[in-house]
Design an enzyme around this catalytic site. Structure first.
Site, PDB file in Angstrom:
ATOM      1  N   SER A  38     -72.677-117.165   0.607  1.00 38.54           N
ATOM      2  CA  SER A  38     -72.665-116.535   1.715  1.00 38.54           C
ATOM      3  C   SER A  38     -73.015-117.371   3.058  1.00 38.54           C
ATOM      4  CB  SER A  38     -73.698-115.329   1.873  1.00 38.54           C
ATOM      5  OG  SER A  38     -73.530-114.257   3.085  1.00 38.54           O
ATOM      6  N   ASP A  40     -68.636-110.603  -0.742  1.00 39.33           N
ATOM      7  CA  ASP A  40     -69.952-111.542  -0.786  1.00 39.33           C
ATOM      8  C   ASP A  40     -70.498-111.938  -2.296  1.00 39.33           C
ATOM      9  OD1 ASP A  40     -72.424-112.679   0.035  1.00 39.33           O
ATOM     10  OD2 ASP A  40     -72.183-111.593   2.060  1.00 39.33           O
TER      11      ASP A  40
END
Length: 324
Positions: A89, A209
């Site tokens: 991320s 993600d």
């Protein structure tokens, strides 16, 4: 003769750290630093193949993840060996940019000038109306273009430092690891918040993600051959948040999951640096990004001596067996 000298110095180093000293506190600290510096110079002078392979592992965390930039600044200033970087991320963004050769100064300038609009062209009145009333997710395609403007269109194989990241296949729940091929779609996919951004379509997969499946990518670092892992953890303190809107609850849920995963994942690292001071910073609190970076510098400096000592102890045999 030099090997004997190293053994004597190393023994003194261990004694200084682990045995209660009889000297004054100030003298002991000075001696400890001298010994640490001597052994550190011997360690970093070793060819990379003759010492442990060092990985810096950068966690997810949204804006909190800019603390990683503070850590990297300290490591680079201290000539800390970095053989591998992994990130998820926001950690993927920071790690990918640094691995590609982006200077620390450019990262600070980028953070100062960054706007939420760089994440998506859909961050406008029509995009928000579609999101809140039509259930339409934002596209993160423009973020990939934004990154391209900083580092160009690179592959993993072009990077200055080996790098790895991951995303999740939203249809299967699988972790998809990126260690080769195009860099930019991998970074984009790794930070592509589910429920906010459209999944990234990549090689017949729909990716979101990576923090959902691995908040702290220690396993990827080991896949890349790391022997000693320094984990940089920007864990959320979700007890400080007060969600009121749908997206707040979504981000809160992701933070709670991330905090639970970190508890286990950080056990696989050799040394962990945490930035609890920024635990209350929200995933998209862009106005706090420079503050977070400054906290990263401060916390990293408070740990750097112990980090060096930990790596010295781990590398003890390599330092002692160094050839003249």
């Amino acid at each position: 003769m030099k090997k004997l000298t190293l053994i004597i110095v190393a023994f003194t180093f261990f004694a200084t750290i682990f045995i209660s000293p009889l000297h004054s506190e100030q003298r002991v600290l000075t001696d400890e630093q001298i010994l640490t510096n001597f052994l550190w110079e011997e360690l970093v002078a070793l060819p990379p193949d003759n010492r442990p392979k060092v990985a810096v592992v950068l966690s997810a965390g949204g804006i909190r993840g800019f603390a990683h930039v503070g850590l990297m600044e300290v490591l680079i200033r201290e000539d800390f060996p970095i053989d591998i970087i992994t990130g998820i991320s926001m950690g993927s963004v920071v790690g990918g940019l640094i691995s590609a050769g982006t200077s620390l100064n450019d990262l600070w300038v980028t953070a100062e000038e960054f706007e939420l609009g760089n994440l998506s062209d859909d961050f406008n009145i029509f995009g928000f109306l579609g999101y809140f009333f039509g259930g339409k997710l934002f596209s993160s395609e423009s973020f990939e273009d934004y990154l391209k403007g900083i580092i160009g269109d690179k592959n993993f194989e072009d990077l200055n430092i080996p790098f790895g990241t991951a995303a999740m296949d939203i249809n299967t729940g699988e972790k998809v690891v990126f260690k080769s091929g195009p860099l930019l779609p991998a970074i984009r996919a790794s930070m592509n918040l589910p429920g906010v951004f459209k999944p990234v379509e990549y090689r017949h997969r729909e990716l979101v993600d990576g923090a959902i499946v691995e908040y702290l990518p220690v396993s990827i670092a080991k896949e890349l051959g790391a022997d000693w892992l320094l984990a940089s953890v920007t864990a959320p303190d979700y007890t400080l948040s007060d969600p009121k809107k749908t997206q707040d609850y979504l981000l809160q849920s992701l933070d709670i999951r991330g905090a639970l995963m970190i508890t286990e994942e950080q056990k696989q690292a050799n040394y962990v640096i945490r930035y609890d001071e920024v635990g209350g910073v929200g995933t998209l609190d862009l106005d706090k990004i420079l503050y977070v970076g400054e906290v990263g510098v401060k916390v990293a400096y408070s740990h750097i001596k112990r980090v060096k000592q930990d790596l010295i102890l781990f590398s003890f045999k390599d330092v002692i067996n160094k050839k003249d």
